[in-house]
Design a protein around this motif. Structure first.
Motif, PDB file in Angstrom:
ATOM      1  N   VAL A 179     -10.763  -8.715   5.117  1.00 15.41           N
ATOM      2  CA  VAL A 179     -11.029  -7.285   5.326  1.00 15.41           C
ATOM      3  C   VAL A 179     -10.169  -6.456   4.372  1.00 15.41           C
ATOM      4  CG1 VAL A 179     -10.978  -5.402   6.996  1.00 15.41           C
ATOM      5  CG2 VAL A 179     -11.559  -7.708   7.751  1.00 15.41           C
ATOM      6  N   PRO A 180     -10.762  -5.549   3.573  1.00 17.88           N
ATOM      7  CA  PRO A 180      -9.976  -4.668   2.693  1.00 17.88           C
ATOM      8  C   PRO A 180      -9.138  -3.675   3.506  1.00 17.88           C
ATOM      9  CG  PRO A 180     -12.304  -4.706   2.052  1.00 17.88           C
ATOM     10  CD  PRO A 180     -12.210  -5.357   3.394  1.00 17.88           C
ATOM     11  N   PHE A 181      -8.087  -3.141   2.866  1.00 19.59           N
ATOM     12  CA  PHE A 181      -7.122  -2.298   3.569  1.00 19.59           C
ATOM     13  C   PHE A 181      -7.086  -0.859   3.056  1.00 19.59           C
ATOM     14  CE2 PHE A 181      -5.532  -6.570   4.093  1.00 19.59           C
ATOM     15  CZ  PHE A 181      -4.855  -6.592   5.303  1.00 19.59           C
ATOM     16  N   SER A 236       2.854  -2.776  -0.918  1.00 20.95           N
ATOM     17  CA  SER A 236       2.835  -3.081  -2.349  1.00 20.95           C
ATOM     18  C   SER A 236       2.127  -4.412  -2.624  1.00 20.95           C
ATOM     19  CB  SER A 236       4.271  -3.125  -2.888  1.00 20.95           C
ATOM     20  OG  SER A 236       4.276  -3.323  -4.287  1.00 20.95           O
ATOM     21  N   TYR A 237       2.323  -5.406  -1.747  1.00 20.98           N
ATOM     22  CA  TYR A 237       1.551  -6.638  -1.879  1.00 20.98           C
ATOM     23  C   TYR A 237       0.049  -6.324  -1.860  1.00 20.98           C
ATOM     24  CZ  TYR A 237       4.769 -10.653  -1.540  1.00 20.98           C
ATOM     25  OH  TYR A 237       5.705 -11.637  -1.801  1.00 20.98           O
ATOM     26  N   ILE A 238      -0.376  -5.561  -0.857  1.00 21.62           N
ATOM     27  CA  ILE A 238      -1.794  -5.274  -0.647  1.00 21.62           C
ATOM     28  C   ILE A 238      -2.391  -4.521  -1.826  1.00 21.62           C
ATOM     29  CG2 ILE A 238      -3.400  -3.894   0.756  1.00 21.62           C
ATOM     30  CD1 ILE A 238      -1.524  -4.559   3.173  1.00 21.62           C
ATOM     31  N   CYS A 239      -1.684  -3.495  -2.299  1.00 27.05           N
ATOM     32  CA  CYS A 239      -2.270  -2.590  -3.295  1.00 27.05           C
ATOM     33  C   CYS A 239      -1.940  -2.961  -4.738  1.00 27.05           C
ATOM     34  CB  CYS A 239      -1.806  -1.161  -3.022  1.00 27.05           C
ATOM     35  SG  CYS A 239      -2.242  -0.549  -1.379  1.00 27.05           S
ATOM     36  N   ASP A 240      -0.724  -3.443  -4.982  1.00 29.22           N
ATOM     37  CA  ASP A 240      -0.276  -3.660  -6.359  1.00 29.22           C
ATOM     38  C   ASP A 240      -0.373  -5.107  -6.821  1.00 29.22           C
ATOM     39  OD1 ASP A 240       0.466  -0.938  -6.299  1.00 29.22           O
ATOM     40  OD2 ASP A 240       2.449  -1.448  -5.496  1.00 29.22           O
ATOM     41  N   VAL A 241      -0.124  -6.049  -5.903  1.00 26.33           N
ATOM     42  CA  VAL A 241      -0.112  -7.466  -6.286  1.00 26.33           C
ATOM     43  C   VAL A 241      -1.468  -8.116  -6.034  1.00 26.33           C
ATOM     44  CG1 VAL A 241       1.003  -9.707  -5.931  1.00 26.33           C
ATOM     45  CG2 VAL A 241       2.370  -7.607  -5.820  1.00 26.33           C
ATOM     46  N   TRP A 242      -1.944  -8.028  -4.798  1.00 24.43           N
ATOM     47  CA  TRP A 242      -3.227  -8.649  -4.451  1.00 24.43           C
ATOM     48  C   TRP A 242      -4.414  -7.757  -4.811  1.00 24.43           C
ATOM     49  CZ3 TRP A 242      -1.240  -9.403   1.208  1.00 24.43           C
ATOM     50  CH2 TRP A 242      -0.214 -10.364   1.211  1.00 24.43           C
ATOM     51  N   LYS A 243      -4.185  -6.446  -4.829  1.00 24.88           N
ATOM     52  CA  LYS A 243      -5.236  -5.458  -5.144  1.00 24.88           C
ATOM     53  C   LYS A 243      -6.423  -5.563  -4.180  1.00 24.88           C
ATOM     54  CE  LYS A 243      -3.912  -5.454 -10.033  1.00 24.88           C
ATOM     55  NZ  LYS A 243      -2.985  -4.332  -9.868  1.00 24.88           N
ATOM     56  N   VAL A 244      -6.099  -5.579  -2.876  1.00 26.89           N
ATOM     57  CA  VAL A 244      -7.139  -5.672  -1.847  1.00 26.89           C
ATOM     58  C   VAL A 244      -7.158  -4.426  -0.952  1.00 26.89           C
ATOM     59  CG1 VAL A 244      -7.120  -8.187  -1.838  1.00 26.89           C
ATOM     60  CG2 VAL A 244      -5.606  -6.950  -0.266  1.00 26.89           C
ATOM     61  N   GLY A 245      -6.520  -3.358  -1.413  1.00 28.34           N
ATOM     62  CA  GLY A 245      -6.513  -2.129  -0.633  1.00 28.34           C
ATOM     63  C   GLY A 245      -5.969  -0.976  -1.434  1.00 28.34           C
ATOM     64  N   LEU A 246      -5.914   0.193  -0.801  1.00 31.39           N
ATOM     65  CA  LEU A 246      -5.463   1.409  -1.465  1.00 31.39           C
ATOM     66  C   LEU A 246      -4.375   2.107  -0.669  1.00 31.39           C
ATOM     67  CD1 LEU A 246      -8.893   2.969  -2.564  1.00 31.39           C
ATOM     68  CD2 LEU A 246      -7.187   1.912  -4.060  1.00 31.39           C
ATOM     69  N   LYS A 247      -3.459   2.761  -1.399  1.00 28.81           N
ATOM     70  CA  LYS A 247      -2.437   3.587  -0.775  1.00 28.81           C
ATOM     71  C   LYS A 247      -2.985   4.980  -0.503  1.00 28.81           C
ATOM     72  CE  LYS A 247       1.256   1.211  -3.304  1.00 28.81           C
ATOM     73  NZ  LYS A 247       2.416   1.340  -4.213  1.00 28.81           N
ATOM     74  N   LEU A 248      -2.404   5.642   0.482  1.00 25.78           N
ATOM     75  CA  LEU A 248      -2.731   7.036   0.771  1.00 25.78           C
ATOM     76  C   LEU A 248      -1.560   7.903   0.335  1.00 25.78           C
ATOM     77  CD1 LEU A 248      -4.080   5.741   3.976  1.00 25.78           C
ATOM     78  CD2 LEU A 248      -5.394   7.566   2.933  1.00 25.78           C
ATOM     79  N   ASN A 249      -1.857   8.976  -0.364  1.00 23.46           N
ATOM     80  CA  ASN A 249      -0.812   9.838  -0.900  1.00 23.46           C
ATOM     81  C   ASN A 249      -0.613  11.072  -0.024  1.00 23.46           C
ATOM     82  OD1 ASN A 249      -0.441   8.208  -3.268  1.00 23.46           O
ATOM     83  ND2 ASN A 249      -2.378   9.052  -4.037  1.00 23.46           N
ATOM     84  N   LYS A 250       0.652  11.466   0.141  1.00 24.22           N
ATOM     85  CA  LYS A 250       0.977  12.658   0.916  1.00 24.22           C
ATOM     86  C   LYS A 250       0.959  13.895   0.021  1.00 24.22           C
ATOM     87  CE  LYS A 250       3.915  10.131   4.190  1.00 24.22           C
ATOM     88  NZ  LYS A 250       5.269   9.989   4.767  1.00 24.22           N
ATOM     89  N   ASN A 251       0.666  15.052   0.618  1.00 24.52           N
ATOM     90  CA  ASN A 251       0.697  16.295  -0.149  1.00 24.52           C
ATOM     91  C   ASN A 251       2.132  16.822  -0.215  1.00 24.52           C
ATOM     92  OD1 ASN A 251       1.253  17.507   2.315  1.00 24.52           O
ATOM     93  ND2 ASN A 251      -0.710  18.585   2.468  1.00 24.52           N
ATOM     94  N   GLU A 252       2.296  18.030  -0.764  1.00 24.77           N
ATOM     95  CA  GLU A 252       3.638  18.585  -0.953  1.00 24.77           C
ATOM     96  C   GLU A 252       4.384  18.817   0.362  1.00 24.77           C
ATOM     97  OE1 GLU A 252       0.570  21.857  -0.819  1.00 24.77           O
ATOM     98  OE2 GLU A 252       0.818  19.922  -1.846  1.00 24.77           O
ATOM     99  N   ASN A 253       3.648  18.840   1.472  1.00 27.94           N
ATOM    100  CA  ASN A 253       4.262  19.030   2.784  1.00 27.94           C
ATOM    101  C   ASN A 253       4.485  17.709   3.524  1.00 27.94           C
ATOM    102  OD1 ASN A 253       4.275  21.909   2.571  1.00 27.94           O
ATOM    103  ND2 ASN A 253       2.080  21.910   3.048  1.00 27.94           N
ATOM    104  N   GLY A 254       4.250  16.605   2.829  1.00 27.84           N
ATOM    105  CA  GLY A 254       4.460  15.300   3.447  1.00 27.84           C
ATOM    106  C   GLY A 254       3.344  14.869   4.380  1.00 27.84           C
ATOM    107  N   ILE A 255       2.166  15.468   4.217  1.00 26.39           N
ATOM    108  CA  ILE A 255       1.025  15.170   5.085  1.00 26.39           C
ATOM    109  C   ILE A 255      -0.048  14.416   4.306  1.00 26.39           C
ATOM    110  CG2 ILE A 255      -0.857  16.186   6.441  1.00 26.39           C
ATOM    111  CD1 ILE A 255       1.834  16.411   7.806  1.00 26.39           C
ATOM    112  N   ILE A 256      -0.617  13.394   4.917  1.00 26.80           N
ATOM    113  CA  ILE A 256      -1.824  12.751   4.377  1.00 26.80           C
ATOM    114  C   ILE A 256      -3.001  13.561   4.904  1.00 26.80           C
ATOM    115  CG2 ILE A 256      -3.212  10.644   4.341  1.00 26.80           C
ATOM    116  CD1 ILE A 256      -0.603   9.067   4.804  1.00 26.80           C
ATOM    117  N   THR A 257      -3.697  14.226   4.022  1.00 27.13           N
ATOM    118  CA  THR A 257      -4.721  15.178   4.434  1.00 27.13           C
ATOM    119  C   THR A 257      -6.040  14.500   4.769  1.00 27.13           C
ATOM    120  OG1 THR A 257      -5.545  15.529   2.187  1.00 27.13           O
ATOM    121  CG2 THR A 257      -3.694  16.912   2.913  1.00 27.13           C
TER     122      THR A 257
END
Length: 460
Positions: free
Chosen positions: A372-374, A388-409
């Protein structure tokens, strides 16, 4: 002929209880007797969470016993930096008393202690009782490699010699090839200790205790596989992988949950289209404030896809009051909200499309073992390494980025859901990783051979 009698002692947290309980099940199947020791607080939660209680205490099953942790009922057991000293003192004393009692009253004496790598304070008990010591490492081996390399990080000027392991500057470090990049602002001991310097110092001492446990053990094993972490195993050559344990169970069943599972969600999944459902579960520790909780809810609504969302009773203050106005009515036809889910069965269900995860190592292995992808939402500790394993090494998922207020929108959530489900390469890579992980625990696989040798060592 008496069976080898093993005492298994996890650190009292769900992410540690579940994998050691999985290992204990395998030991019982191979002719060992296992007595599983939880604190009284953890024991009551595990027993309440078990679906089938009739098997407890049967001679062919694991025996559950409990000891005090020395804390008052209302003390925060999640605040490790503040309660660790009391826990280790009381648990060590009570554990020794229990071993002495069992050996005095029972024919099958305790001959081996399997301790959680984060419960290294039990090592002196085993040494005093003159029994074998096995250290079991539940997280990724990369985290232990990080701990072992603390002296080098100090020598290289990456962290300070202040007793707290404070990073000197913001940077990404990589301990070896094929290993995750580690953000120095999110080191395990600083992310658990928080802003309080005394807490950080205490956590840094706890980390050193983990290292000592591995060094003092007669046998060091872990819930991982060579193909998942080749770089980390090169840095910790004395540790032997016997996992993924959950993948090798083969039944999709687990025990050790601190909350009763809502199995009715499986019937709801049966009604959904194949590879259509977003599964959202953030483990037993993650806490969201009301603003972030609402953005997550609105983001899931914005995807216009079916979703199964695990909303723990303590994930935010009064979650039923925190939902955005009208949210539950608007998504009622395409969603299922539960307090806890039978995660292995959920992830193996054909309707699951992706796993919105906090990236705990157990969840990471479960997702990988089911192909199952992540989508990654780490909260603290080693979860950033797993991300980092999931997104950068294995490349089986994506990170979510926070905005300037520290919120994932909500917009970020929808965008990443669309990306991970719109790109078939994520699914292709995780299926390839799944095949490799499952191969390791099958007859002839490296983890299978390591476990077989471990059993032979126990019975020798």
């Amino acid at each position: 002929m008496s069976r080898p009698h093993i005492l298994a002692v996890p650190y009292p947290a769900q992410g540690h209880v579940i994998p050691l309980l999985g290992l204990s099940r395998h030991l019982v199947k191979h002719g060992c007797r296992v007595t599983f020791i939880n604190t009284e607080h953890t024991h009551s939660r595990v027993i309440n969470g078990l679906q089938e209680k009739s098997c407890i205490g049967d001679e062919n099953e694991i025996r559950f016993l409990s000891i005090p942790d020395g804390l008052e009922p209302r003390e925060d057991r999640n605040d490790l930096s503040k309660v660790y000293d009391k826990i280790i003192q009381v648990m060590s004393e009570k554990l020794q008393e229990l071993v002495e009692k069992i050996n005095r009253e029972e024919d099958e004496k305790i001959f081996c202690l399997i301790l959680d790598g984060c419960a290294g304070f039990t090592i002196p008990v085993a040494e005093k009782m003159k029994i074998k010591k096995v250290a079991f490492w539940p997280p990724a081996v990369a985290s232990l490699a990080l701990f072992n390399n603390i002296p080098k990080l100090i020598d290289d000027g990456i962290i300070r010699t202040d007793g707290k392991g404070t990073p000197i500057k913001k940077q990404i470090i990589q301990l070896a090839q094929n290993m995750p990049g580690i953000d120095c602002t999110k080191l395990i001991w600083t992310s658990v200790g928080g802003e309080d310097l005394a807490s950080q110092k205490r956590m840094f001492e706890v980390i050193n205790n983990c290292v000592q446990a591995g060094q003092a053990a007669d046998y060091l094993i872990c819930n991982s596989a060579y193909d998942l972490e080749p770089g980390a195993f090169a840095l910790v050559p004395n540790i032997l992988p016997i996992g993924p344990l959950l993948a090798s169970n083969g039944q999709g069943n687990s025990a050790g949950s601190f909350w009763p599972e809502d199995s009715a969600c499986l019937e709801w999944l049966d009604q959904q289209q194949p590879k259509s459902v977003i599964y959202v579960a953030f483990g037993s520790f993650t806490i969201l404030d009301k603003t972030q909780f609402q953005e997550l809810a609105l983001g899931l609504e914005l995807t216009d896809r079916p979703f199964l969302w695990v909303v723990r009773p303590d994930i935010t203050d009064e979650p039923n009051e925190a939902y955005p106005g009208g949210f539950q009515d608007r998504v009622a036809r395409r969603s299922r909200l539960v307090g806890w889910a039978p995660q292995q069965k959920v992830l193996s269900h054909p309707s699951i499309a992706c796993f919105f995860s906090h990236c705990g190592w157990n969840s990471t292995l479960e997702g990988v073992s089911n192909g199952v992808p992540f989508l990654c939402w780490p909260y603290f500790a080693d979860q950033f390494i797993d991300e980092s394993y999931i997104c950068d090494v294995w490349k089986v998922g994506l990170k979510l980025n926070k905005n300037e207020n520290g919120i994932i929108t909500r917009e970020e959530i929808k965008s990443k859901v669309d990306q991970v489900l719109g790109d078939e390469s994520f699914k292709a890579r995780v299926v390839e990783l799944q095949e490799s992980a499952l191969k390791s625990v099958k007859e002839g696989g490296q983890s299978h051979r390591n476990f077989k040798n471990f059993i032979e060592w126990i019975k020798a």
